[in-house]
Design a protein around this motif. Structure first.
Motif, mmCIF file in Angstrom:
data_model
loop_
_atom_site.group_PDB
_atom_site.id
_atom_site.type_symbol
_atom_site.label_atom_id
_atom_site.label_comp_id
_atom_site.label_asym_id
_atom_site.label_seq_id
_atom_site.Cartn_x
_atom_site.Cartn_y
_atom_site.Cartn_z
ATOM 1 N N VAL B 366 0.879 -1.135 -0.020
ATOM 2 C CA VAL B 366 0.068 -0.032 -0.066
ATOM 3 C C VAL B 366 0.809 1.216 -0.099
ATOM 4 O O VAL B 366 0.574 2.260 -0.728
ATOM 5 C CB VAL B 366 -0.678 -0.136 1.308
ATOM 6 C CG1 VAL B 366 -1.716 1.407 1.295
ATOM 7 C CG2 VAL B 366 -1.947 -1.462 1.143
ATOM 8 N N LEU B 367 1.814 1.149 0.862
ATOM 9 C CA LEU B 367 2.777 2.415 1.045
ATOM 10 C C LEU B 367 3.622 2.729 -0.325
ATOM 11 O O LEU B 367 3.949 3.712 -0.758
ATOM 12 C CB LEU B 367 3.846 2.129 2.079
ATOM 13 C CG LEU B 367 4.219 3.548 2.600
ATOM 14 C CD1 LEU B 367 3.241 4.424 3.328
ATOM 15 C CD2 LEU B 367 5.395 3.193 3.878
ATOM 16 N N GLU B 412 -4.280 16.704 -7.213
ATOM 17 C CA GLU B 412 -4.233 15.584 -8.294
ATOM 18 C C GLU B 412 -3.784 14.162 -7.261
ATOM 19 O O GLU B 412 -4.351 12.990 -7.703
ATOM 20 C CB GLU B 412 -3.286 15.816 -9.488
ATOM 21 C CG GLU B 412 -3.223 14.409 -10.336
ATOM 22 C CD GLU B 412 -4.257 14.020 -11.129
ATOM 23 O OE1 GLU B 412 -5.373 15.142 -11.199
ATOM 24 O OE2 GLU B 412 -4.325 12.976 -11.387
ATOM 25 N N ALA B 413 -2.801 14.378 -6.560
ATOM 26 C CA ALA B 413 -2.412 13.305 -5.897
ATOM 27 C C ALA B 413 -3.349 12.814 -4.950
ATOM 28 O O ALA B 413 -3.346 11.446 -4.772
ATOM 29 C CB ALA B 413 -1.000 13.730 -4.973
ATOM 30 N N ILE B 414 -3.971 13.408 -4.331
ATOM 31 C CA ILE B 414 -4.924 13.182 -3.385
ATOM 32 C C ILE B 414 -6.062 12.519 -4.151
ATOM 33 O O ILE B 414 -6.655 11.408 -3.591
ATOM 34 C CB ILE B 414 -5.750 14.358 -2.748
ATOM 35 C CG1 ILE B 414 -4.577 15.031 -1.535
ATOM 36 C CG2 ILE B 414 -6.833 14.214 -1.777
ATOM 37 C CD1 ILE B 414 -5.173 16.244 -1.012
ATOM 38 N N LEU B 420 -7.205 4.572 -4.531
ATOM 39 C CA LEU B 420 -6.708 3.087 -4.354
ATOM 40 C C LEU B 420 -7.613 2.278 -3.464
ATOM 41 O O LEU B 420 -8.305 2.884 -2.557
ATOM 42 C CB LEU B 420 -5.388 3.577 -3.616
ATOM 43 C CG LEU B 420 -4.152 4.283 -4.357
ATOM 44 C CD1 LEU B 420 -2.961 4.280 -3.321
ATOM 45 C CD2 LEU B 420 -3.729 3.201 -5.540
ATOM 46 N N SER B 421 -7.782 1.119 -3.887
ATOM 47 C CA SER B 421 -8.551 0.422 -3.058
ATOM 48 C C SER B 421 -8.509 0.112 -1.842
ATOM 49 O O SER B 421 -9.104 -0.177 -0.959
ATOM 50 C CB SER B 421 -8.735 -1.205 -3.846
ATOM 51 O OG SER B 421 -7.632 -1.695 -3.775
ATOM 52 N N ALA B 422 -7.140 0.131 -1.750
ATOM 53 C CA ALA B 422 -6.655 -0.121 -0.062
ATOM 54 C C ALA B 422 -6.870 1.117 0.911
ATOM 55 O O ALA B 422 -6.660 0.908 2.215
ATOM 56 C CB ALA B 422 -5.155 -0.400 -0.187
ATOM 57 N N VAL B 423 -7.023 2.482 0.366
ATOM 58 C CA VAL B 423 -7.338 3.441 0.918
ATOM 59 C C VAL B 423 -8.790 3.873 1.395
ATOM 60 O O VAL B 423 -9.407 3.609 0.357
ATOM 61 C CB VAL B 423 -6.612 4.725 0.366
ATOM 62 C CG1 VAL B 423 -6.944 6.001 0.890
ATOM 63 C CG2 VAL B 423 -5.183 4.447 0.393
ATOM 64 N N THR B 424 -8.949 4.180 2.350
ATOM 65 C CA THR B 424 -10.486 4.154 2.921
ATOM 66 C C THR B 424 -10.801 5.601 3.389
ATOM 67 O O THR B 424 -9.560 6.073 4.080
ATOM 68 C CB THR B 424 -11.053 3.179 3.976
ATOM 69 O OG1 THR B 424 -10.262 3.162 5.187
ATOM 70 C CG2 THR B 424 -10.937 1.769 3.603
ATOM 71 N N GLY B 425 -12.006 5.893 3.453
ATOM 72 C CA GLY B 425 -12.165 7.420 4.278
ATOM 73 C C GLY B 425 -11.673 8.579 3.338
ATOM 74 O O GLY B 425 -10.965 8.436 2.514
ATOM 75 N N LYS B 426 -11.728 9.780 4.024
ATOM 76 C CA LYS B 426 -11.235 10.921 3.566
ATOM 77 C C LYS B 426 -9.831 11.031 3.577
ATOM 78 O O LYS B 426 -9.148 10.604 4.718
ATOM 79 C CB LYS B 426 -12.256 12.029 4.302
ATOM 80 C CG LYS B 426 -11.912 13.372 3.636
ATOM 81 C CD LYS B 426 -12.562 14.564 4.395
ATOM 82 C CE LYS B 426 -12.149 15.724 3.823
ATOM 83 N NZ LYS B 426 -12.601 17.093 4.685
#
Lengths: 436, 436
Positions: B366-367, B412-414, B420-426
């Motif tokens: 993920v990182l 754009e980066a945000i 990404l599917s592994a990233v959740t929430g705001k």
């Protein structure tokens, strides 16, 4: 409008900085002032010297009369420093009806009463923002910005050399002599550092701040002055352990029976903003009955920061050219017929908390003897720090913080503690201010 | 000299503080000003209200005409707040040739261009020191004290409510809503906190500071405004771990292609003086090309601190009564014909370092995905903090500090990271300023 014609006395660091700022920012300054500022003559002893700031050759003179006797010059800027001939030149300019801007703290602190009287009589302005804390507009803040207040006190880090040295001593455990040598190498201290490290320079500035804060005449001779030569990095480290920073501070404070005027090192709680002013920077706390606590921070010296203050003063003078002299900001903030002679307290009558350090033999009963002496004198203890002996040493450092105590009392306590057989060497004493 | 006759519009917190300061310090003020200041009429909607500051009944009126139409009143002080009727009253006072002192930041920020034009045409002063940062004489410092400088930037903690809330969140881990409720209980926040916590009040003040710093017209509509509602104490704690404090700051900065005008939370290195300004206190950094870095600190609100600024303005007005209007300090520091229209940058064109926080699944790769996105966009990373998962949680917080990056790039980066599917929430984003 026509540009104002300015004569500059002195072309050293501050004079050069003034010329640099006026030249580079001529457009910006005219946008603000509505009028250009033109330096038409510069007095220097050394016309041949190579300078960072090149000026047309015709501007340079070695003859003060070229400025003082030129009727087209309306404003004289004095950046020579020292008492004479600066004093005579300024008085001559005033006599000719010229306004004066000066960066000369020693002169204002010691001869300001005479200079301002002459200026008043002639209806001209003598401006001196650059004399205190370099680029920080502290004179303006106190004289004008806080003019609605009864000022309770002013306390400042007003000597950048001392502050640099103390910062080095704390951050690197350097001793005074080494830190001073560093400061000299970096140009933060002069070859003869006496005025800076012995507190004279800070006392000059404090004299001026006290006058404009309280409406008292300039009273340099009554300032209690101590420098930082005797400080040891050990005391700075112990102070840190107790939650304090050591700063060299000028304090002018109104108390019930008079006014305190003193310059010396002080322990300040490390959480206070002013305790975190490091390096060559200056900062002045001003406490007023209406505003509460304010702090003004910035570079206290240097060519352009001081030049910034000189230029602001020139613009101010230009703004008041047509003002009724009676309505101008009085030189010392208060109307000359309204100056008070509030008594300046002698140090024996000043009350502060204290830090004491002594070396005592590492045997039972010594601490009891010391605390007994303090108890007998009615001095209460806030904290004690007793350190283990250094390897091979027969004595241990004992550090005490007292609550507020009159200076005369703590002097007596120090004398009695020093007389104990178990106590060796000099007893170190520093004052503590909470600035709460 | 005869006392100056002043009419007061509004008898709330600031009006009451002004009366209190003028009354208590009448002697001290006359010692400075050479002339008394007398409030001869006070307009209030609620004449029967019990007040801390008792005044003779004859002073109170509910009819503005009693002040605006009284030819013996030379100075009108407006402390009502809000746009109308304050604006109409001030314009009426100007039309009658009266000088005006106001504490009304919303009015100056949004209608100042109109008001100053009217004042100029009539040759009167409109003074507004009390409109920014309460008791701190920051308008005077920038307009006059630093008038020799080309100002590079101004950055300030100029909303005490926000600063109190952020201080509570940091010191006690309190969340925003709780800290706000506390602030309301203590009287540091109003029942409707919108103007304070959403950054509007700070934007009003920044608008004024930017105008007098750069010589641009008041441009409230162009300020980018963010408040502190969305801040979580977790971000404040992570920032602390990385060596930063979070402050709500108004920034006006001259950069190569224009002027930045923005109000939002900022991470600041904890060693900076301004990072250590806590509670309801205000502080403004001003950077000038000659002076370097300066900081002005004090109470930004409250009856008497604001009254202190109002009274200083009244004294200033008295001093310039006989001054050629052309020579007075221009309302917005620069001559009206010398205002520039330097472009105000949109946020997309602003460059700052950034703090990002996201929640990511606790699994390999993920990182790598996140840092790959940043690398692809040419954004370099200053620090990464990955925390262990909370007990029972499937995700871990990932915190990144970037080097300077254009806002459009980081947006754009945000967006890409959020996809990404592994990233959740705001994804939380805060800007970082070193104020070096």
């Amino acid at each position: 409008m026509k540009a104002v014609r300015v004569g500059l006395l002195g072309f050293g660091v501050v004079g050069g900085g003034t010329v640099a700022v006026l030249t580079r920012n001529a457009h910006e300054i005219a946008r603000r002032a509505g009028r250009g500022i033109e330096i038409v003559k510069i007095l220097t002893r050394d016309p041949g010297k190579r300078r960072a700031q090149a000026v047309p050759e015709g501007l340079i003179t070695t003859d003060a009369a070229m400025i003082l006797d030129d009727p087209t010059i309306e404003v004289v800027v004095e950046t020579m420093g020292g008492i004479e001939p600066a004093r005579s030149y300024i008085l001559a300019a005033i006599a000719k009806g010229k306004h004066v801007v000066t960066a000369n703290k020693a002169l204002i602190a010691t001869a300001g009463n005479e200079i301002f009287a002459a200026a008043r009589a002639r209806g001209v302005v003598v401006a001196f923002e650059a004399a205190v804390a370099g680029g920080i507009p502290i004179i303006k803040a106190i004289r004008e910005g806080l003019a609605g207040n009864r000022i309770r006190g002013v306390a400042g880090i007003i000597n950048g050399t001392c502050n640099y040295i103390l910062t080095e001593m704390r951050e690197h455990g350097t001793e005074f002599a080494t830190a001073l040598a560093q400061a000299q190498e970096l140009g933060y201290a002069e070859a003869d550092p006496h005025f800076d490290v012995d507190g004279i320079d800070a006392a000059h500035k404090l004299t001026i701040l006290a006058a404009i804060a309280f409406g008292i005449p300039l009273a340099f001779a009554q300032v209690h002055i101590e420098g930082i030569r005797d400080l040891e990095s050990a005391d700075i480290a112990y102070a840190a352990e107790l939650g304090y920073r050591v700063k060299h501070i000028g304090i002018a404070r109104r108390v019930s029976d008079g006014i305190e005027l003193r310059v010396h090192p002080v322990l300040i709680p490390h959480k206070r903003l002013i305790a975190n002013v490091d390096g060559v920077m200056n900062a002045i706390l001003v406490s007023g009955d209406a505003v509460g606590s304010t702090l003004f921070y910035g570079p206290g010296a240097g060519a352009e920061p001081t030049g910034s203050a000189v230029v602001a003063d020139i613009i101010d003078v230009v703004r008041t050219l047509t003002t009724d002299p009676e309505l101008r900001v009085p030189h010392l903030a208060f109307q000359p017929d309204a100056l008070s002679d509030g008594p300046i307290l002698g140090m024996a009558d000043v009350t502060t908390a204290c830090y004491l350090r002594c070396e005592a033999e590492d045997r039972p009963g010594v601490l009891a003897d010391i605390t007994r002496i303090l108890a007998d004198l009615g001095i209460s203890i806030e904290a004690i720090l007793q350190k283990p002996p250094e390897p091979g040493a027969h004595t241990v450092p004992v550090i005490l913080l007292t609550h507020g105590v009159r200076e005369a009392q703590i002097d007596e306590a120090i004398a009695r503690i020093a007389a104990l057989s178990a106590v060796t060497g000099k007893i170190r004493r520093l004052r503590v201010e909470s600035f709460a």
